[in-house]
Scaffold this motif. Sequence first.
Motif, PDB file in Angstrom:
ATOM      1  N   GLU A   1      -4.163  -0.771  14.546  1.00 60.26           N
ATOM      2  CA  GLU A   1      -3.561  -1.525  13.356  1.00 60.26           C
ATOM      3  C   GLU A   1      -2.364  -2.819  14.181  1.00 60.26           C
ATOM      4  O   GLU A   1      -2.312  -2.915  14.669  1.00 60.26           O
ATOM      5  N   SER A   2      -2.401  -3.776  12.637  1.00 58.42           N
ATOM      6  CA  SER A   2      -1.616  -5.662  13.208  1.00 58.42           C
ATOM      7  C   SER A   2      -0.560  -4.720  11.966  1.00 58.42           C
ATOM      8  O   SER A   2      -1.228  -5.519  10.522  1.00 58.42           O
ATOM      9  N   ASN A   3       0.373  -5.009  11.990  1.00 58.92           N
ATOM     10  CA  ASN A   3       1.480  -4.320  10.403  1.00 58.92           C
ATOM     11  C   ASN A   3       1.808  -5.709   9.716  1.00 58.92           C
ATOM     12  O   ASN A   3       2.875  -5.635  10.365  1.00 58.92           O
ATOM     13  N   PRO A   4       1.381  -6.091   8.636  1.00 52.51           N
ATOM     14  CA  PRO A   4       2.019  -7.168   8.184  1.00 52.51           C
ATOM     15  C   PRO A   4       3.315  -7.262   7.552  1.00 52.51           C
ATOM     16  O   PRO A   4       3.726  -8.239   6.189  1.00 52.51           O
ATOM     17  N   ARG A   5       3.583  -6.021   7.552  1.00 52.45           N
ATOM     18  CA  ARG A   5       5.059  -5.758   6.533  1.00 52.45           C
ATOM     19  C   ARG A   5       6.131  -5.986   6.907  1.00 52.45           C
ATOM     20  O   ARG A   5       6.938  -5.003   6.924  1.00 52.45           O
ATOM     21  N   PHE A   6       6.224  -7.332   7.014  1.00 52.31           N
ATOM     22  CA  PHE A   6       7.352  -8.210   7.558  1.00 52.31           C
ATOM     23  C   PHE A   6       8.625  -7.542   7.127  1.00 52.31           C
ATOM     24  O   PHE A   6       9.749  -8.527   6.873  1.00 52.31           O
ATOM     25  N   GLY A   7       8.524  -7.773   5.002  1.00 49.52           N
ATOM     26  CA  GLY A   7       9.654  -8.180   4.827  1.00 49.52           C
ATOM     27  C   GLY A   7      10.845  -7.258   4.806  1.00 49.52           C
ATOM     28  O   GLY A   7      12.062  -7.583   5.285  1.00 49.52           O
TER      29      GLY A   7
ATOM     30  N   GLY B   1       0.566  -1.499   0.151  1.00 43.51           N
ATOM     31  CA  GLY B   1      -0.072  -0.004   0.413  1.00 43.51           C
ATOM     32  C   GLY B   1       0.728   1.444   0.327  1.00 43.51           C
ATOM     33  O   GLY B   1       0.172   1.687  -0.189  1.00 43.51           O
ATOM     34  N   GLY B   2       1.705   1.078  -0.375  1.00 39.42           N
ATOM     35  CA  GLY B   2       2.350   2.606   0.019  1.00 39.42           C
ATOM     36  C   GLY B   2       2.518   3.383   1.275  1.00 39.42           C
ATOM     37  O   GLY B   2       3.535   4.546   1.784  1.00 39.42           O
ATOM     38  N   GLU B   3       2.869   2.494   2.242  1.00 37.23           N
ATOM     39  CA  GLU B   3       2.521   3.210   3.890  1.00 37.23           C
ATOM     40  C   GLU B   3       4.680   2.615   4.037  1.00 37.23           C
ATOM     41  O   GLU B   3       4.622   1.561   4.129  1.00 37.23           O
ATOM     42  N   ALA B   4       5.209   3.725   5.281  1.00 35.57           N
ATOM     43  CA  ALA B   4       5.772   2.706   5.273  1.00 35.57           C
ATOM     44  C   ALA B   4       5.728   1.601   5.981  1.00 35.57           C
ATOM     45  O   ALA B   4       4.704   1.288   6.927  1.00 35.57           O
ATOM     46  N   GLY B   5       7.144   1.091   5.912  1.00 35.00           N
ATOM     47  CA  GLY B   5       6.895  -0.635   6.616  1.00 35.00           C
ATOM     48  C   GLY B   5       6.866  -0.232   7.916  1.00 35.00           C
ATOM     49  O   GLY B   5       6.736   0.253   8.873  1.00 35.00           O
ATOM     50  N   GLN B   6       7.495  -1.748   8.491  1.00 35.83           N
ATOM     51  CA  GLN B   6       7.132  -1.575  10.180  1.00 35.83           C
ATOM     52  C   GLN B   6       8.731  -0.643  10.885  1.00 35.83           C
ATOM     53  O   GLN B   6       9.398  -1.248  10.214  1.00 35.83           O
ATOM     54  N   ALA B   7       8.220  -0.774  11.988  1.00 40.68           N
ATOM     55  CA  ALA B   7       9.548   0.562  12.685  1.00 40.68           C
ATOM     56  C   ALA B   7       9.939  -0.100  13.767  1.00 40.68           C
ATOM     57  O   ALA B   7       8.400  -0.903  14.883  1.00 40.68           O
ATOM     58  N   VAL B   8      10.575  -0.862  15.082  1.00 41.70           N
ATOM     59  CA  VAL B   8      10.814  -1.259  15.790  1.00 41.70           C
ATOM     60  C   VAL B   8      10.573  -0.485  17.078  1.00 41.70           C
ATOM     61  O   VAL B   8      11.185   0.439  17.430  1.00 41.70           O
ATOM     62  N   SER B   9       9.489  -0.853  18.436  1.00 36.15           N
ATOM     63  CA  SER B   9       9.193  -0.738  19.090  1.00 36.15           C
ATOM     64  C   SER B   9       9.702  -0.650  20.617  1.00 36.15           C
ATOM     65  O   SER B   9      10.189   0.271  20.897  1.00 36.15           O
ATOM     66  N   GLU B  10      10.214  -2.042  20.223  1.00 34.11           N
ATOM     67  CA  GLU B  10      10.733  -2.579  21.241  1.00 34.11           C
ATOM     68  C   GLU B  10      11.796  -4.154  21.147  1.00 34.11           C
ATOM     69  O   GLU B  10      11.284  -4.449  20.543  1.00 34.11           O
ATOM     70  N   GLN B  11      12.947  -3.931  21.801  1.00 38.01           N
ATOM     71  CA  GLN B  11      13.970  -5.587  21.639  1.00 38.01           C
ATOM     72  C   GLN B  11      13.569  -5.584  23.251  1.00 38.01           C
ATOM     73  O   GLN B  11      14.335  -5.029  23.975  1.00 38.01           O
ATOM     74  N   GLY B  12      13.652  -6.929  23.297  1.00 37.78           N
ATOM     75  CA  GLY B  12      14.119  -7.620  24.695  1.00 37.78           C
ATOM     76  C   GLY B  12      15.202  -7.204  24.567  1.00 37.78           C
ATOM     77  O   GLY B  12      16.286  -7.305  23.635  1.00 37.78           O
ATOM     78  N   GLY B  13      15.835  -7.927  25.785  1.00 39.13           N
ATOM     79  CA  GLY B  13      16.751  -7.447  26.599  1.00 39.13           C
ATOM     80  C   GLY B  13      17.299  -8.582  25.630  1.00 39.13           C
ATOM     81  O   GLY B  13      18.924  -9.540  25.282  1.00 39.13           O
ATOM     82  N   LYS B  14      17.047 -10.343  25.541  1.00 39.53           N
ATOM     83  CA  LYS B  14      18.078 -11.407  25.292  1.00 39.53           C
ATOM     84  C   LYS B  14      17.878 -11.246  23.844  1.00 39.53           C
ATOM     85  O   LYS B  14      16.972 -10.813  23.157  1.00 39.53           O
TER      86      LYS B  14
END
Length: 359
Positions: free
Chosen positions: A313-319, A43-56
């Motif tokens: 939203e649940s963003n599916p643009r995982f590529g 669709g034209g919107e940016a892909g996914q941005a990271v909110s948080e990465q676990g400490g491990k």
Amino acid sequence: MKPIILRTSTRTLLAVGLAASLALTAGCAKSEDDASDDKSGAGGEAGQAVSEQGGKTCAIGAYGGKKLDLKDATVGFSQSEKEANPFRIAETASLKAEADKRGVKLLTANAQSQFSKQISDVQDLIARGADLLVIAPLNSDGWEPVLRAAGAKHIPIVTVDRKINATACKDYVSFIGSDFVEQGKRAADQMIRTTGGKGKIAILLGAAGNNVTTERTKGFEDRVKEKAPGLKVVFKQTGEFAREKGQQVTEQLIQSKPDITGIYAENDEMGLGAVNALKGAGKKAGDVKIVTIDGTKGAVRGIVDGWIDGVIESNPRFGPLAFQTLDDFTRGKKVGQDIVIKDSAYTKDNAKSDLNKAY
């Protein structure tokens, strides 16, 4: 679309650089065949941005195997469900587009919503020479045959959207997806706002056997109990994440609970099925409040038309994020075992202006 502010912690700082580098454009397609020809991804919107990465974290030395250049590798992608679901269409399109962009050979398989087929699909991808695997699991349990086969060859596995019940950095490298408990909480907040915190509500549950359904239900119910004791859950039944089933269940709901106030559908397809059932029963837009999760164009258009009151939203643009994770990992860098993405939301305030951002 204004970003939704999620809970913060010092761990979010770890993801800032990666988030900036992975906000890549991806797009959507209308069918699986169209998706394979769509070079933009969704669709034209940016892909996914990271909110948080676990400490491990996980590195190739701990997981096993050897470093390689992603451009010389073959990646296998196992899709779980039929491509009738816009989420799956956009997900597949995003993986194909990113592989195309990077010049990586991508093998694909679709389990057509049959778990036994998905297991054999992944085993076949391994037999066909996949060096790396991206899996969108149908179920969370039952992956032992695949994990044994991949483990014997030290094949890195990244799961997207749903988790598998296994050990990170031993059985698989990373999980990339949303915070599903948080999605449920945000859906509850929207339901509380639109109902005034009073009335009788129904939950159209997702498919059994995966963490998405369990966690979206927990988040919603916990938040309702905490913030709106006057809002009672009086009906729960699975709609199996499918529009037709969502419609059937809602038709039963209308008969058994004619005074229902709101419906929480754990994905957009079931929510759109609920809309069809309400229309068929002669209801008017707004008679029953509906909140869903995903962010498909059909559901966002439902907000514009007055039938749906909110979409988380649940963003599916995982590529881009999946391939970047594999690239970093195979070069010897540490990657997060749990990579949580940012999801936005659609309401009556932004649905019309942001319709083009939906998939």
